[in-house]
Each structure stands twice: as C-alpha cells, then as structure tokens.
Design an enzyme around this catalytic site. Structure first.
Site, short mmCIF file in Angstrom:
data_model
loop_
_atom_site.label_atom_id
_atom_site.label_comp_id
_atom_site.label_asym_id
_atom_site.label_seq_id
_atom_site.Cartn_x
_atom_site.Cartn_y
_atom_site.Cartn_z
N SER A 231 0.84 -1.20 0.00
CA SER A 231 0.00 0.00 0.00
C SER A 231 0.87 1.24 0.00
CB SER A 231 -0.91 0.02 1.23
OG SER A 231 -1.60 1.25 1.34
N LYS A 232 0.55 2.16 -0.89
CA LYS A 232 1.25 3.45 -0.94
C LYS A 232 1.08 4.19 0.38
CE LYS A 232 3.19 6.84 -3.47
NZ LYS A 232 4.51 6.74 -4.08
N ARG A 233 -0.07 3.94 1.02
CA ARG A 233 -0.38 4.61 2.28
C ARG A 233 0.66 4.31 3.34
NH1 ARG A 233 -5.83 2.54 4.59
NH2 ARG A 233 -6.41 3.14 2.45
N GLY B 71 3.82 3.64 2.68
CA GLY B 71 5.15 3.93 2.17
C GLY B 71 5.71 2.91 1.20
N ASP C 271 7.89 5.12 -8.35
CA ASP C 271 8.87 5.28 -7.28
C ASP C 271 10.10 4.44 -7.54
OD1 ASP C 271 7.22 7.00 -5.82
OD2 ASP C 271 6.29 5.37 -4.71
#
Length: 483
Positions: A253-255, A257, A263
């Site tokens: 999850s990007k949430r 990190g 990226d």
C-alpha cells in the site's frame, strides 16, 4: 477461432501500484502469447476519488513499463471511447432494458433511510442486505416518480433462490447461493454506472474474451454472470489474481510507504529488472529460469503457472535482480544511466566519469545508492584513525605514518597525473624501498578515501581525485597520525 481480446482497466486514483502493474503485465503477456489484442480502458466513474493528472500517469507508466496497448484513449480503436465517463450514454439504456425484463428495478430509498436500516441490522447482529423494498412498487408508480425527477438508483434484481456461478482459469468452478448476494446498484443517482455494471457492459461491447483482475472481485463475479445471463451474452473467461503482499499480514500500500512503479524507477531500478521481478510474483514458468526478456516472458507465460496463494513482495530479491541487470549492461549504457547520479555529488568536480563508471558498475545495486558511494570523492569524510590498523595488511598507526611519509614525495614528483603513471611510480617505489604492497597501499587508500570499502584501490582513487586533492588528503592524514 475467436481473437483473444484482453483489457487493463485501471481507475485514475493515483500512481500505478505494483499489484496493478502485475495485472497489466499478465494481461499483456496473455494477449501477446495468443496473438491477441491488449486494450487500455480508463474506469473513471468514481469521480470523487479521481486524482488530477492520474490518467496521464497511467499512460506514462504503461509506456515506461514497455506494455504497449493496441487500443486505448490516446491511441484510438474501433471500440471507443475508452474512458467510461465518455461512454455514459451507453449504460442507462442497458439498465432500462434490465428493468423491462425484471432483472433490475429503480430504487428511491434515501441515504438516510438506508442508513437507518443498516444500523438496525447491525444492532440485530446481521449483515445489512438491501431488502428489495422498491422492487415491489408498481410499474406505473415507479415510472411516474422517475419522470417527476425524484432521485433514484437502479439496482440489480438478484434472484431470491438458486445459485450463481462462474468458471475461473485459476480457481476453477465457483458457485454462490443467490440468497447471499445483495441487490447492488447498477446506475448511481448521478446517472453514472457503478464499476460492477460498467465493466460488464464495456467488456461485452468491446468484445473482451478474457478478464484478468484481482481476487477481491471473486465475490462479485457471480453477480456479473447474472447480468450476462440477463442480457443473453456469453461471459468472458476469468483469471483472478491473488493479491501482492508486503508480508504475511499486510497488502502492499502506498499509504504505508510501499513504492509504486514510478517510485522504483525514480529510485534507479531498471525497467526490465522490475518487469522480470514482477512477472515472478505468483507465477512460475515451470522450470528454474529466473531471467527473462520481454519476448521470453511472452513465449513462456501460461496461466497454469499462476499460484493461488498471495505473492510476497521481497525488496531484497528485487535489488538482487536489479544488480544482475546492471552488471549485464554495456559499459556505454551504464555510463549513460549513472551520469545523473554522479552529478548529484560530483557535478562541480573534474572527475573522469568513464573511469569511475568502470569501477562502479560491478558494485551498483540501485542507482540512488550511487551518490553516497561516491561522496568521498567530493567531500573527505571524517574517519577514525583505527581504520589504519589492519592485521592482514600488517598495517598499524605507526607503520601507516611511515608509509604515507614514504609515498608522499613519490606522488609529488609525478608530473603526468594519469593512472598508469601513478601506478608505475608507486609500485616501483615500493619495490625499490623493499616494502610490502599492502603495508603502503592500505594506508594510502584510507588516507585519501576515509573508507574501508571503496570502488577501486588507492591508485584508481588517487587518479580520480586529481593530484592536488590527493596530496592535500595525504598531508592531512600525516598530520593526524603525527599527533
């Protein structure tokens, strides 16, 4: 034979996460393996969650990944538009058709009344399921309220009895009791379709033969097939992919990190290394092969190699893949890729990048680590004198001071500051002085680098630093060791 037509249908809610990239990759590989068509469709009916610029990010990410699509919003095709909000006129007529056949109905229940019933169900310890309240309105009353402009949604009329089923290439035949399914919304109050409805209509109208998506849609697939049955259409073949996990308990999850595809690229991972790694998340070619070109992946891909269990994203394994890919680069390609990273630390220095690249290629794992690895060439780091002590090289603080005092005049006498001439002068001096190579070269390297581990030895580093900086660092080391 029917042409295989696959689609990748992301929502423009942000960057392309790695689970989405894997879905796109497997969809692409299946299409190319079967000489079929790979389509990009943007599913933007959830306008609240749409992120400005996300559509362009999707285009850019797929191109950066090398996943060229045959049809899509920015390349065209016979089945456009390929953005769902531009297809709004297609959905309501199909929903009205279902109302006529009794497979759907208008629902006028307000959010407030639905919330009250949901809370009541919760208090009873039950899972809320719409109670078909509006199904029992007369046809005339429903039409009058619709014409009067009263807000409404259109719900799918799930049978109260019987079973809904579908077949999946990975999970086989899945069957669900209709009594457990909810009458989900097909058309929202704003006139836009829900994902559940739009993807069925679009997949049929675009001739999609195979749908690859995550296992989070397994529970919805029976509802989709009921819609296909209501329209008299043939459903596509499904391939539901298990999720990609950070570890045994948490999804990527990007949430939290976890990196997106963009990226990883910005960190200096190579595109081909990422794609190779992603392809092996939950899929096996059936042999021990680990490294694949895109063409080899296309030839090898078979859904039979997919695993039903969630795949674990292992950053260390990705770094290993990337390291191997970097080592296989030609020196020219590596130099081109590493230059911007050298510039971050050495842009204002007159350093031979080509020679530095030769020393760095075998040591580079990810490009964003390069600036710190070459920082010592720009700024002499602080270091402990203890570094001069090395039993293997028979180096001590006292012997190091003697060796540096010995080598300093040798270096000062070199006019042509080239690596060959430095090597010749230093090695001849060591031989003439009857000294051990390690006893001289170890403190020499520590004095000009301040590091235990360096790309290249003392002579290579001396050349890269230039004569003035090299001599300055040695003199400073002699002063420190003399105290």
């Amino acid at each position: 034979m029917t042409t295989v037509r696959t689609r990748f249908a992301p929502s423009p809610t942000g960057y392309l996460h790695l689970g989405g990239l894997r879905t796109a990759l497997f969809t692409y590989l299946f299409a190319r393996k079967n000489k079929g068509v790979f389509i990009l469709r943007i599913e933007d009916t959830d306008q609240v969650r749409e992120v400005p610029g996300a559509v362009q990010m999707i285009y850019d990410s797929l191109r950066a990944a090398g996943l060229d699509y045959d049809e899509g919003p920015d390349v065209g095709g016979k089945h456009g538009p390929y953005i769902q909000t531009q297809r709004k006129h297609l959905y309501l007529p199909h929903a009205l058709e279902l109302i006529e056949s009794g497979d759907a109905y208008p629902c006028f229940c307000t959010k407030e009344s639905l919330e009250e019933r949901r809370e009541a169900a919760t208090q009873r310890g039950e899972t809320f399921k719409y109670d078909k309240h509006c199904l029992y309105l007369s046809k005339d009353e429903a039409q009058q309220r619709m014409k009067a402009g009263e807000a409404y949604v259109i719900r799918q009329n799930i049978p109260l009895h019987g079973q809904a089923s579908f077949d999946d290439l990975l999970f086989g035949h899945i069957q669900t009791d209709c009594s457990t399914l909810d009458d989900n919304v097909l058309i929202k109050a704003d006139g836009l379709p829900t994902y559940n409805f739009a993807n069925v209509i679009d997949d049929h109208l675009m001739g999609i033969t195979h749908v690859t998506r995550g296992t989070e849609y397994l529970s919805s697939a029976p509802k989709y097939n009921l819609l296909y049955k209501a329209f008299g259409w043939t459903p596509p073949t499904y391939i539901h992919l298990p999720v990609v996990m950070k570890d045994a308990t948490r999804k990527l999850s990007k949430r939290y990190g976890d990196p997106s595809f963009e990226d990883l690229l910005s960190m200096g991972f190579l595109r081909d290394a990422i794609i190779n790694f992603i392809a092996l998340l939950g899929w096996s070619p059936g042999n021990d092969q680990e490294f694949f070109t895109k063409e080899e992946l296309i030839a090898a891909f078979d859904p039979k190699g997919l695993n039903k269990s969630p795949a674990i994203f292992n950053m260390e394994k990705l770094v290993w893949f990337n390291t191997e890919y970097i080592r296989k680069l030609s020196p020219e390609d590596y130099l081109e890729l590493v230059k911007p990273w050298f510039d971050q630390r050495l842009g204002d220095k007159n350093i031979d990048y080509a020679r530095l690249a030769q020393l760095m290629q075998g040591r580079t794992e990810v490009f964003n680590r390069v600036p710190d690895m070459v920082r010592f060439l720009s700024d002499m780091p602080e270091y402990e004198l203890e570094l001069y002590n090395n039993k293997k090289q028979k180096s001590t603080l006292e012997s190091s001071l003697d060796s540096l005092q010995f080598i300093l005049p040798v270096l000062e006498d070199i006019d042509d500051w080239q690596e060959v001439s430095i090597h010749t002068s230093v090695m001849e001096a060591i031989k003439t002085g009857e000294r051990k190579n390690g006893t001289v070269l170890w403190p020499f390297r520590i004095a000009i680098s301040g590091q235990l581990s360096t790309p290249g030895g003392a002579i290579e580093i001396a050349y890269l630093l230039g004569k003035d900086e090299c001599l300055s660092r040695i003199k400073n080391a002699i002063t420190r060791l003399s105290l």
